[in-house]
Design an enzyme around this catalytic site. Structure first.
Site: not given
Length: 488
Positions: A176-179, A376
């Site tokens: 998963l990407d954070k921002t 994601v």
């Protein structure tokens, strides 16, 4: 040479010659907060100047820019995908002609090798042909898949084809990407703590009055936080206002000179103390941007701004773990911020400072370790990793056009919990597909034995064919209400 002003997008990769500016690099690197740039720093094509003006020398042609390399990486990753061979298509390809040949053999060789008339054996061949007709088998897959796609669409999950719905059940890990994916993607005021003898309400009002004239996103976040806490209070008049590029702002309120800025400004003005240093370090280690308000008497308050976690993110990670799917986080933000967010979400694997090609390499590593991997993301910087993953998920509302085009699944309301919902639906779709294929083949097999033993009639054959077809259709249609049943 190029000059880029506030609100403009950097057209080409370049290196700053003069000036100061804050740039939003989230579409390229995924960093949640604006990055201050000064002489000697590199500008990425596609990033946006949120505050300030810089002059820079172009360092790469458009075809060799960071953005161009991202596009190239997407094409390379997509070309590595292997086509999925459907079981039913392969089975019907050999099954149908084999059945026709077998029925013809029964009609021709039956009278020659066994007792009976030509009409009797022709009737048996017709019964056999009707029973063996693969209608139920062929229909079982598309009806089930279309029902699953419709259920997902009603739930706000758009899937770009049945192959991704079917293969989602095989995912073993999700990155998963954070921002913008796990976090809101915009800075907000998270901390407001007094440091001197002045009440925090008064210091927050002074800080908001100073920052109200700044266009920097961190300043705007502080002002927005003040408005939430003190909606009925008016800002104070500020005189001799000035912007300290890359450090903060200054101004006079009621004849008293104030400074409001970052850690660098505090050190330059010589007001940093061990106690203040410890307070700033604690905030920065938590992945926040610290801001200090001070005057001639010293620091009066410490504020912090950060990209906050979506309220659904903790549940999303928990739901993935419940499905025995490993969750990891990939971000272009600094490792300290990445670790702080990962700890809050309960994610063990977190990697920071990743450029687009680094995320793509991380996906390849996860695939070698776990097998099928999903990614994601929402930005241009996530697109190569989305393409390299087995299934790419894009946040529909917050996602960029590049991410949405590259991804295989779009989450239209940006709710990360729907990643687990998609995997659950895929597993249920796989279970129904197996049921339908088993029913279709099982019913055919039973009546085929009856036909070969001369105990089946043409009416029985029609019933077996149509009955099995209707049975698999109704079983597949159950998926349409999959999510409404879970809610109820």
């Amino acid at each position: 040479r190029i000059r880029v002003r506030t609100g403009s997008r950097v057209p080409l990769d370049a290196r700053v010659d003069s000036g100061h500016a804050a740039l939003n690099q989230a579409p390229i690197t995924g960093e949640s907060l604006p990055v201050d740039k000064q002489a000697g720093d590199l500008l990425y094509a596609g990033s946006i100047v949120t505050d300030g003006v810089v002059e820079a020398t172009v360092s790469a042609l458009a075809s060799h820019s960071t953005l161009a390399r991202v596009a190239s990486a997407i094409q390379q990753a997509q070309s590595q995908r292997a086509p999925t061979q459907r079981f039913v298509d392969q089975f019907a390809r050999f099954y149908t002609p084999a059945v026709v040949v077998f029925a013809m053999a029964v009609a021709i060789f039956g009278p020659l090798l066994f007792n009976g008339t030509w009409s009797d054996w022709f009737y048996e061949a017709l019964v056999l042909l009707v029973i063996a007709c693969p209608c139920a088998l062929v229909v079982s897959t598309p009806v089930t898949v279309v029902s699953g796609l419709a259920a997902a669409a009603k739930h706000g999950i758009l899937i770009k084809g049945g192959v991704f719905l079917e293969s989602g059940r095989l995912l073993k890990a999700v990155a998963l990407d954070k921002t913008g994916t796990l976090t809101q993607g915009k800075p907000v005021l998270t901390d407001a703590n007094p440091f001197g003898g002045m009440p925090i309400e008064q210091t927050l009002l002074i800080a908001a009055s100073l920052d109200d004239r700044s266009t920097h996103p961190v300043a705007q976040a502080l002002v927005a936080g003040w408005r939430e806490k003190q909606p009925d209070v008016q800002l104070l008049p500020v005189e001799n206002f000035g912007i300290l590029s890359g450090r903060g702002v200054k101004g006079s309120i009621h004849g008293l000179s104030w400074h409001l800025g970052n850690h660098r400004l505090v050190e330059e003005m010589g007001v940093c103390s061990p106690k203040l240093e410890a307070r700033l370090a604690a905030l920065e280690n938590a992945g926040k941007t610290a801001i200090v308000l001070f005057n001639h008497a010293g620091p009066m308050a410490v504020f912090a701004v950060a990209d906050t976690i979506r309220p659904e993110s903790v549940q999303a990670v928990t739901a993935l773990e419940a499905l025995h799917v490993h969750a990891s986080m990939l971000t272009g933000d600094n490792p300290t911020t990445a670790r702080a967010v990962a700890d809050e979400l309960g994610i063990e694997g977190a990697r920071g400072n990743l450029m687009p090609q680094d995320k793509q390499a991380a996906i390849a590593e996860l695939k070698s370790r776990y097998g099928m991997v999903g990614m994601v993301g929402d930005g241009v910087n996530d697109a190569p990793a989305l393409a390299r993953s087995d299934i790419g998920f894009a946040m529909g509302a917050a996602g960029t056009a590049t991410a949405l085009e590259t991804a295989d699944v779009a989450i239209m309301d940006d709710d990360p919990r729907k990643i687990a919902d998609f995997i659950s639906l895929s597993r249920q779709t796989g279970a129904v597909l197996k049921q339908n294929i088993s029913l279709a083949i099982g019913i055919k097999a039973i009546f085929l034995v009856l036909a070969l033993s001369a105990n089946a009639t043409l009416w029985m054959a029609v019933f077996a064919d149509m009955g099995a077809t209707l049975l698999v259709i109704f079983n597949g249609l159950r998926l349409i209400n999959y999510f409404s049943k879970r809610v109820s």
